[in-house]
Design a protein around this motif. Sequence first.
Motif, mmCIF file in Angstrom:
data_model
loop_
_atom_site.group_PDB
_atom_site.id
_atom_site.type_symbol
_atom_site.label_atom_id
_atom_site.label_comp_id
_atom_site.label_asym_id
_atom_site.label_seq_id
_atom_site.Cartn_x
_atom_site.Cartn_y
_atom_site.Cartn_z
ATOM 1 N N ALA A 114 9.963 5.230 -5.815
ATOM 2 C CA ALA A 114 9.156 4.524 -4.787
ATOM 3 C C ALA A 114 9.382 3.324 -4.380
ATOM 4 C CB ALA A 114 7.753 4.398 -5.469
ATOM 5 N N THR A 161 2.247 6.686 -6.664
ATOM 6 C CA THR A 161 0.997 7.598 -7.355
ATOM 7 C C THR A 161 1.130 9.162 -7.027
ATOM 8 O OG1 THR A 161 -0.402 5.863 -7.084
ATOM 9 C CG2 THR A 161 -1.339 7.982 -7.304
ATOM 10 N N ALA A 162 1.877 9.353 -5.877
ATOM 11 C CA ALA A 162 2.043 10.542 -5.432
ATOM 12 C C ALA A 162 3.225 11.428 -6.069
ATOM 13 C CB ALA A 162 2.187 10.827 -4.063
ATOM 14 N N PHE A 214 0.907 -1.330 -0.068
ATOM 15 C CA PHE A 214 0.177 0.050 0.082
ATOM 16 C C PHE A 214 0.910 1.337 -0.027
ATOM 17 C CE2 PHE A 214 -1.996 3.322 2.341
ATOM 18 C CZ PHE A 214 -3.172 3.674 1.925
ATOM 19 N N ALA A 215 1.907 1.306 0.654
ATOM 20 C CA ALA A 215 2.894 2.325 0.800
ATOM 21 C C ALA A 215 3.759 2.912 -0.250
ATOM 22 C CB ALA A 215 3.483 2.108 2.142
ATOM 23 N N THR A 216 4.203 1.696 -0.961
ATOM 24 C CA THR A 216 4.801 1.923 -1.991
ATOM 25 C C THR A 216 3.997 2.387 -3.161
ATOM 26 O OG1 THR A 216 6.301 0.022 -1.433
ATOM 27 C CG2 THR A 216 6.385 0.650 -3.898
ATOM 28 N N ARG A 217 2.604 1.905 -3.382
ATOM 29 C CA ARG A 217 1.857 2.466 -4.510
ATOM 30 C C ARG A 217 1.268 3.703 -4.228
ATOM 31 N NH1 ARG A 217 -2.104 -3.188 -4.634
ATOM 32 N NH2 ARG A 217 -0.495 -4.503 -5.611
ATOM 33 N N TRP A 218 1.222 4.209 -2.970
ATOM 34 C CA TRP A 218 0.926 5.446 -2.784
ATOM 35 C C TRP A 218 1.901 6.393 -2.974
ATOM 36 C CZ3 TRP A 218 2.729 9.412 0.505
ATOM 37 C CH2 TRP A 218 1.658 10.508 0.836
ATOM 38 N N ILE A 219 3.090 5.896 -2.621
ATOM 39 C CA ILE A 219 4.326 6.989 -3.151
ATOM 40 C C ILE A 219 4.660 6.901 -4.609
ATOM 41 C CG2 ILE A 219 6.817 7.159 -2.862
ATOM 42 C CD1 ILE A 219 6.640 5.706 -0.023
#
Length: 454
Positions: free
Chosen positions: A131, A123-124, A116-121
């Motif tokens: 990421a 995307t951001a 979740f954290a890697t995908r959020w980074i």
Amino acid sequence: MATSSPFPYPSGPADGTPVGGSLRHAHWWQRPWVRYGAPSTLLAISGLVILALVREETGTEGFLVGLGLAVLPVPLLLASFRWLDRVEPGPWRNLLFCFAWGACAAALIAIVANSFATRWIATATADPSSADTLGATVIAPVVEESAKAAAVLLVFLFRRRDFTGIIDGVVVAGVTATGFAFTENILYLGTAFGTDQMTGGTGIASVTAATFFVRIIMSPFAHPLFTVLTGIGFGVAALAGDRARFRRVAFPLAGLLLAMGMHAMWNGSASFGEYGFFAVYAAFMVPIFGLLTWLVIWTRQRELRTVREELPAYAVAGWLDPAEPYALGSMRARRIARAHARRHAGRGAAREVARYEAYATSLAFLRHRARRGRAGAGFTVREQELLGELWRRREAARPALVHAARVTSPPPPAMAPPWPVHGVYGAYGANSAHGAYGRPHRPAPHPAYNPYRS
């Protein structure tokens, strides 16, 4: 029982009544079916979910290959931690819980949170490569070490009686990390095998072989090494008194931060250049591993010395035979005592001797903490419980321990006779030390030399 003993015989535990009252008045969360059933159910569900996720990621064939390769270092690591715990062995259920937590709950938390954290980074920042690097060097160490530390915290809070020092912290943390590394290795090795299936890689040049060499041969101790730092922090907190609240909080947090820092450095070693991994491995991992190994072995020897120093007070009071503190303070004597009991009375007697050794060690540690003002309000109750357990097993354990003390006690020192010894060449001749006929002179030891020999 000696009438001079200052300790009243602990009749409470002997008749089976729980200390502190009946369980009928306990809260619902203190009932055994809740305390054991809830964690078991949680771990079982986590295990099924992590099994499905890993199998989906690697495929059935990759999962089986990864499982077969990942299990190889597990027996060696578990045996090492169990060896460290032999002075005061903790219950198997604690170790089973820690391994299951690491392999199931902590691994599931890590997979979900890291993804979740890697995908959020990604995307951001719109930069997937950065990421991945940030996730490996920052997110993963924080998430994984926190998830593993949760097991140490749970044992520290709810199994406080079994968590008394640094060795307990090292063992609990190491077993938890071993379970976590086991699941993670299945994922990495299974994925590597799937990559080789697609690219046709075989032999030593395959991705599977490279992954196996790095994770199983070179660094099977990596995850245990990181989490052991957290365990040492909790172990120091366990040695602190109830009033030292700052130490009880600061040391576990410091250990956790060190574990995260080492983990981040290890994960980021690949970004330090072509030989960054080997530089970090040689300059940091191996020396720290050697230092921590020395520390835990030194602590183990100090625990044995504590047993030898604290138990004679109970021998004077009549609870122990005078020979027992010496035998209980030596791992070799303990092994001889168990073997003696097994040889003369069977496996059941050997198990009773092992339990006797464990209770006696707990008693020595309890007295040691009491002398330092760290035993807490329940010292008297716990002392009576342990003395009662020893007293019930004395008939099976005492003869074996006395025998072990006699076998392992040091030989009498060489003592010069008070008269001159004349050999065939005179008082100072070549054979004077061997008597008139060349035979060694063996003076009788002083009667008070060794109280363990009959």
